[in-house]
Design a protein around this motif. Structure first.
Motif, PDB file in Angstrom:
ATOM      1  N   CYS A 144       0.839  -1.197   0.000  1.00 38.31           N
ATOM      2  CA  CYS A 144       0.000   0.000   0.000  1.00 38.31           C
ATOM      3  C   CYS A 144       0.871   1.243   0.000  1.00 38.31           C
ATOM      4  N   ASP A 163       3.409   5.297  -9.685  1.00 36.42           N
ATOM      5  CA  ASP A 163       2.312   4.495 -10.224  1.00 36.42           C
ATOM      6  C   ASP A 163       2.699   3.773 -11.521  1.00 36.42           C
ATOM      7  N   THR A 173      -4.304  -1.065  -8.739  1.00 35.98           N
ATOM      8  CA  THR A 173      -4.936  -0.581  -7.518  1.00 35.98           C
ATOM      9  C   THR A 173      -6.169  -1.413  -7.192  1.00 35.98           C
ATOM     10  N   ASP A 175      -9.305  -0.537  -5.271  1.00 38.67           N
ATOM     11  CA  ASP A 175      -9.980   0.580  -4.625  1.00 38.67           C
ATOM     12  C   ASP A 175     -10.898   0.144  -3.490  1.00 38.67           C
ATOM     13  N   GLN A 197      -3.617   3.497  -0.121  1.00 38.53           N
ATOM     14  CA  GLN A 197      -4.114   2.873  -1.345  1.00 38.53           C
ATOM     15  C   GLN A 197      -3.405   1.545  -1.549  1.00 38.53           C
ATOM     16  N   TRP A 199      -2.237  -1.812  -3.649  1.00 41.91           N
ATOM     17  CA  TRP A 199      -1.876  -2.321  -4.965  1.00 41.91           C
ATOM     18  C   TRP A 199      -1.655  -3.824  -4.831  1.00 41.91           C
TER      19      TRP A 199
END
Length: 206
Positions: A144, A163, A173, A175, A197, A199
């Motif tokens: 994350c 990214d 990602t 979400d 976030q 991943w």
């Protein structure tokens, strides 16, 4: 910290178990140095860092990958461990979205001093952690990253998020999965919560 020598590339090695213990101090200092920069702005505490890293030495499935300058100084590090060995809110976030935490290998962080970037060390960090995950039978790798607004007052004008690099590594990602972590930002008196976030990539896919 070692200064970069022109043309010299760091060597990378994966450490496990008791082999992690001798590098704990260097890794803790490196984390505090690199994570002070945007986007983490982490005002680290040496005692917390030492305890945090000791947990990797105690985790049966954990790895600490280190990058060393030609003289042997550690200039970068990357960590990974079974998700279940990390903070429980991380496992809870995956389980709440139908993903078995027992299938997830968590790639916690990668830090590399700016002067030693550009040698492919970031890829090696992922290669080593993903290899460790596959060797232990995990089917998912995840990590994350902190979410910061684009208009954050401490965002450098030349800041480039990672990214694109993560996407090329096969991560995307997720979400639906969110978690909150707290630390004290540089220049602040108290800890504040940050949204993270996630991943993720499947290791059983080409």
């Amino acid at each position: 910290m070692a200064d970069r020598k022109d043309g010299a590339a760091p060597t990378v090695e994966r450490l496990t178990g008791d082999a992690i213990l001798p590098v704990l101090g260097d890794v803790a200092r490196l984390r505090m140095t690199v994570f002070r920069a945007f986007p983490y702005l982490y005002d680290g505490d040496p005692a917390y860092e030492q305890a945090y890293m000791e947990a990797y030495a105690q985790s049966e499935g954990a790895v600490v990958v280190v990058a060393r300058a030609p003289g042997g100084a550690i200039v970068g590090t990357s960590t990974g461990a079974p998700l279940a060995d990390h903070e429980p809110q991380l496992s809870d976030a995956f389980a709440a979205n139908g993903i078995d935490p027992g299938e997830v290998y968590y790639c916690a962080e990668s830090v590399l001093l700016p002067g030693w970037r550009g040698h492919g060390v970031g890829h090696r960090f992922f290669d080593e952690r993903e290899a460790a995950a596959r060797e232990q039978g995990f089917s998912i790798a995840a990590f994350c990253a902190v979410e910061r607004p684009e208009d954050h007052p401490k965002r450098p004008e030349d800041y480039e998020p990672l990214d694109g690099f993560w996407t090329k590594r096969g991560y995307g990602t997720v979400d639906e999965i969110k978690a909150v972590m707290a630390w004290r930002d540089v220049g602040e008196a108290e800890e504040t919560e940050k949204r993270m976030q996630f991943w993720m990539r499947r290791l059983d896919e080409a």
